[in-house]
Design a protein around this motif. Structure first.
Motif, PDB file in Angstrom:
ATOM      1  N   SER A 145      47.054  51.085  22.705  1.00 19.25           N
ATOM      2  CA  SER A 145      47.999  51.426  24.182  1.00 19.25           C
ATOM      3  C   SER A 145      46.956  51.491  25.409  1.00 19.25           C
ATOM      4  N   SER A 146      47.303  51.194  26.519  1.00 16.78           N
ATOM      5  CA  SER A 146      46.354  50.958  27.308  1.00 16.78           C
ATOM      6  C   SER A 146      45.768  52.531  27.829  1.00 16.78           C
ATOM      7  N   ASP A 147      46.482  53.580  27.403  1.00 17.27           N
ATOM      8  CA  ASP A 147      45.819  55.070  27.805  1.00 17.27           C
ATOM      9  C   ASP A 147      44.858  54.920  26.492  1.00 17.27           C
TER      10      ASP A 147
END
Length: 604
Positions: free
Chosen positions: A501-503
């Motif tokens: 994920s981007s996180d």
């Protein structure tokens, strides 16, 4: 000019009347050495069959001067540049570590030339002692620093003291026969054994295994600073007035120093380097006004310095008459500028390359740097001492520049996986610098009249250190700009390939950087992390740095080609490596000294 067999040529005897406002009623008659105006004639005409045997006092003076470089160079530069990242991490600021090197280089570049003028006024002895004191003061500031910028300030003071101490290069050459001028290599032995030979290993070991860590680099420098200053004061007694000018008082000569040129050079170089250092960093794009303005202003200020010195200055910082000796002297400035640009910048960059591409073990980083240090001993110490017997000084410079240029470029073929090649190439690429520099000092000493030797030696130091400042800014800017672009892009590709994920990606980038410098458990905070992702991210990080370093290595090639071209133009003074000795010390020597005889004068 001819001489009877066995007759030793004498210097010119000049009657000098002291200013009438002084209380003295004497008319000194000063015997000026032949070298003062014509070193070539002196080397050939005053050439005994055997070189003079050096007295113990002279040898101890040379050794004391040699060890005076340990504080400002071996400890204040070599050791600390081997652990810049670690020092910055300890002080909580790695953004400004470039200025630890940059401040040292700028300050030494400035002080080199002004020291030459000061030594002509006050003599070499007390000028060198003042440099030793400044180096110790800077070491005290550095070893007590709590921030990176304070440490950079201390490093700047050390650099300024170092430039002044380099007056001893002229001092040593004056004291020994021409063919022994390679004894300058003793300064390199003092600086390299064991400091450069195992500098990174010593620094990393001190940093990792002592309570005061990296601060011991400066503590050791202080110890050597005190001992070398005592030796200089006890054993080194050169002529008090190297210019043999008794018409002017010292105060008159101080007032005539080129302060305007000094300020223009210092300001121009500093402003120019600020622009180069900012370029490509956060908030300072290459096209931004914050980069373009200081670069342009710096260049214009430096140009103004040379215009002023070449036209208006009475005692110029950069004298035109000396620069007109193009083949004898000026081309040497380009050679040492390039050699300094490569050596000083890579002194800090190579340990970073070892850290980010090969290992985060501090001991292993030190071992990787061992060939670099061993080469400093061999090229700068042993080879330099033999240079007078080898001769062909110009050819030696050309060969060393070719070696430096080729092997710096060759680094690009071994990063990031060939550790043996990385170590081996450091031996040649970094080792050549010491011999290049000392060859240039000796060539200048044989070609330049004695009355300009202090200034000429200072200018060689100015351009060498100025090259270090420019190289440090240019190469660090290239490295920072490219790796800041490549690291996020390559690690993002890893995250995408593993469906993160981007996180998770936002946490993966700093975790990868921490892992590279050896922070335990650096990846634990990244959600969904696996051993495969850790390995892929570490490889991506290493290859991003290798990509950036390759650009740096390639950028050094034009510099090297320029230096080689200038070296071809050098006027080779090898024929003047004779048994001639320029001056003798005023104490502890049984040889005839330049004399000053006084006769009484009655005023009308």
């Amino acid at each position: 000019m001819s001489h009877h067999l066995g007759e030793k040529p004498r210097g010119q005897e000049v009657e000098v009347r002291e200013p009438s406002h002084l209380e003295s009623r004497h008319v000194p008659v000063v015997e000026i050495p032949l070298d003062f105006e014509d070193p070539h004639r002196a080397a050939l005409e005053d050439n005994p069959e055997k070189a003079e045997t050096l007295t113990w006092r002279t040898l101890l003076a040379v050794l004391s001067l040699s060890f005076s470089y340990v504080c400002p160079i071996s400890c204040g530069f070599v050791l600390i540049t081997g652990i810049l990242e670690q020092v910055g991490t300890d002080l909580g600021d790695t953004e400004n570590i470039t200025w630890i090197v940059g401040g040292w280089s700028i300050a030494s570049s400035v002080s080199f030339s002004i020291a030459g003028s000061l030594s002509d006024i006050f003599g070499r002895r007390y000028t060198i002692v003042s440099g030793e004191i400044l180096a110790m003061v800077g070491s005290i500031v550095a070893c007590t620093a709590k921030t990176t910028l304070t440490l950079a300030a201390g490093s700047t003071v050390i650099g300024f003291g170092c430039g002044i101490i380099f007056v001893s290069y002229a001092g040593i050459q004056e004291l020994v026969p021409n063919k022994w001028r390679g004894l300058l290599g003793l300064t390199e032995c003092a600086m390299t054994i064991p400091w450069a030979a195992a500098g990174t290993l010593i620094a990393t070991t001190l940093n990792a295994n002592t309570a005061q860590g990296w601060r011991w680099c400066y503590y050791i420098g202080l110890i050597y600073g005190v001992l070398s200053m005592i030796g200089t004061l006890v054993f080194y007694w050169p002529p008090e007035r190297p210019q043999y000018d008794f018409q002017k008082s010292r105060w008159q000569e101080i007032k005539e120093i080129d302060y305007i040129g000094f300020l223009l050079y210092t300001g121009g170089l500093t402003i120019f380097l600020i622009g180069l250092t900012w370029a490509g960093t956060a908030g300072h794009a290459w096209k931004s006004a914050t980069v373009i303005a200081p670069i342009v202003v710096g260049i214009l200020t430096l140009a103004a310095c040379f215009v002023y010195d070449f036209t208006l200055a009475k005692q110029p910082f950069f004298p035109l008459h000396l620069f007109r000796q193009v083949r004898e002297f000026t081309v040497l400035l380009v050679v040492v500028f390039v050699a300094g640009a490569v050596f000083y910048s890579f002194a800090g960059l190579l340990p970073q390359g070892s850290l980010y591409m090969y290992t985060n073990d501090p001991i292993q980083i030190g071992i990787i740097a061992l060939p670099n240090g061993i080469a400093q001993v061999l090229f700068g110490g042993l080879a330099t001492i033999a240079m007078g017997h080898v001769g062909h000084l110009k050819l030696q410079v050309i060969i060393m520049l070719i070696i430096q240029t080729v092997f710096v470029a060759a680094y690009s073929g071994v990063v990031p996986y060939n550790r043996a090649g990385w170590m081996t190439f450091q031996f040649f690429a970094q080792g050549a610098f010491a011999l290049i520099t000392l060859l240039c000092y000796v060539i200048a000493g044989l070609n330049v009249p004695l009355k300009h030797l202090g200034l000429a030696s200072g200018l060689i130091g100015t351009f060498r250190s100025g090259g270090g400042s420019v190289g440090n800014a240019v190469f660090n800017t290239i490295l920072t700009g490219v790796k800041n672009e490549q690291i996020p892009k390559r690690i993002a590709a890893v995250a995408v390939a593993h469906n993160m994920s981007s996180d998770a990606l936002a946490l993966l980038i700093p975790a990868t950087i921490e892992n590279a410098v050896g922070v335990p458990g650096a990846f634990k905070t990244v959600p969904g992390i696996t051993p495969a992702i850790e390995q892929a991210a570490a490889i991506a990080f290493k290859e991003a740095y290798a990509y950036a370093f390759k650009r740096v290595f390639w950028a050094s090639i034009p510099f090297g080609v320029l230096a080689i071209g200038c070296a071809v133009l050098i006027k080779d003074p090898s024929q003047y490596l004779t048994n001639h000795t320029a001056i003798h010390m005023t104490k502890g020597s049984s040889k005839a000294q330049p004399t000053v005889t006084h006769t009484e004068e009655k005023h009308a």
